[in-house]
Design an enzyme around this catalytic site. Structure first.
Site, mmCIF file in Angstrom:
data_model
loop_
_atom_site.group_PDB
_atom_site.id
_atom_site.type_symbol
_atom_site.label_atom_id
_atom_site.label_comp_id
_atom_site.label_asym_id
_atom_site.label_seq_id
_atom_site.Cartn_x
_atom_site.Cartn_y
_atom_site.Cartn_z
ATOM 1 N N SER A 151 -10.757 1.027 5.299
ATOM 2 C CA SER A 151 -9.488 0.452 5.738
ATOM 3 C C SER A 151 -8.735 1.435 6.630
ATOM 4 O O SER A 151 -8.903 2.659 6.495
ATOM 5 C CB SER A 151 -8.618 0.117 4.517
ATOM 6 O OG SER A 151 -7.304 -0.236 4.884
ATOM 7 N N TYR A 165 -4.823 2.790 -3.500
ATOM 8 C CA TYR A 165 -5.666 2.196 -2.462
ATOM 9 C C TYR A 165 -5.823 3.144 -1.281
ATOM 10 O O TYR A 165 -6.942 3.414 -0.827
ATOM 11 C CB TYR A 165 -5.064 0.866 -2.000
ATOM 12 C CG TYR A 165 -5.952 0.121 -1.032
ATOM 13 C CD1 TYR A 165 -6.993 -0.676 -1.502
ATOM 14 C CD2 TYR A 165 -5.762 0.221 0.343
ATOM 15 C CE1 TYR A 165 -7.820 -1.352 -0.621
ATOM 16 C CE2 TYR A 165 -6.581 -0.452 1.227
ATOM 17 C CZ TYR A 165 -7.607 -1.248 0.742
ATOM 18 O OH TYR A 165 -8.433 -1.909 1.622
#
Length: 261
Positions: A151, A165
């Site tokens: 990501s 995350y």
């Protein structure tokens, strides 16, 4: 073979076998479809056999080769057992695509240990042991391709409760570089695809919120969020011979977002 045939062959996956971990999810499904479209036999996993086989059945109906398998993210032993069984059945896994990932949002000052451990286990630990077990079997066979879906949040922070995350994705990005460094001599390419927000069920609540969506898109030069086909196209490139000299890279599929941050 003439040169035009040579260049056409750079996108062929005929005779290849791919494991798409998390292939029953939105991004994993698109990746599985793309690989199958170019001749690859795809084994895709989901948390339940029913969900995984449902996606595989759709691919078979469209003319591709695919099979679904249940895979529960537990520990390194579970990964090893799964890969052992897969290798006995198919004899090889040329391509590993890791599309497993999840998220628990909470403010950093309130983040719970059990949630931190769960996210690191799913998003980082499992990624390593999937690569490890694939590489152990690819090294004697002359190499392979590893692609991890990471990501832009491994590079950029965000003013929300994404502490686990973002940290896990940053670790995954470094893991990709390290594995590429160690396994290059075995002709194993390891790369990462780092999308910005991509339209999936996991982030639907964010993208459906105008207060979040409008400023997000305003920061992206191409003026939209990612679609699963965008990720799938890049996974196809990284799986095929056309990318044989690409390794250790985190490719930001973000519409230009990281170019202006």
């Amino acid at each position: 073979m003439n040169r035009l045939e040579m260049f056409r062959g750079l996108l062929s996956l005929e005779g290849k076998v791919a494991l798409v971990a998390g292939g029953a999810g939105d991004i994993g499904k698109a990746v599985s479809e793309a690989l199958a479209a170019y001749g690859c036999k795809v084994i895709l996993t989901g948390r339940t056999l029913e969900k995984a086989e449902g996606v595989a059945a759709e691919i078979r109906k469209a003319g591709g080769e695919a099979e679904g398998r249940e895979f529960q993210v537990k520990d390194a032993a579970a990964v090893e057992s799964f890969m052992d069984a897969l290798h006995k059945e198919y004899k090889k896994v040329d391509i590993l695509v890791n599309s497993i990932g999840t998220h628990i949002e909470n403010a950093a000052e309130e983040y719970r240990e059990e949630d931190w451990d769960f996210i690191m286990n799913v998003n980082l630990k499992t990624a390593f042991f999937l690569s490890k077990e694939a590489a152990k079997r690819q090294i004697p066979n002359g190499g392979g391709k590893h692609i991890h879906i990471t990501s832009v949040r491994g590079l950029l922070g965000i003013d929300r409760g994404f502490i686990s995350y973002c940290t896990g994705r940053g670790g995954l990005n470094m893991m990709i570089k390290q594995l590429a460094s160690e396994w290059g001599k075995h002709q194993i390419n390891v790369n990462g695809i780092a999308p910005t927000f991509t339209r999936t069920s996991l982030v639907a609540k964010y993208l459906d919120d105008p207060a979040f969506f409008k400023p997000l898109v305003a920061r992206i030069p191409l003026g939209r969020v990612g679609e699963t086909r965008d990720v799938a196209g890049l996974a196809l490139y990284l799986s095929a011979p056309v990318s044989d000299f690409v390794s250790g890279q985190i490719i930001y599929m973000d519409g230009g977002l990281t170019a202006i941050q």
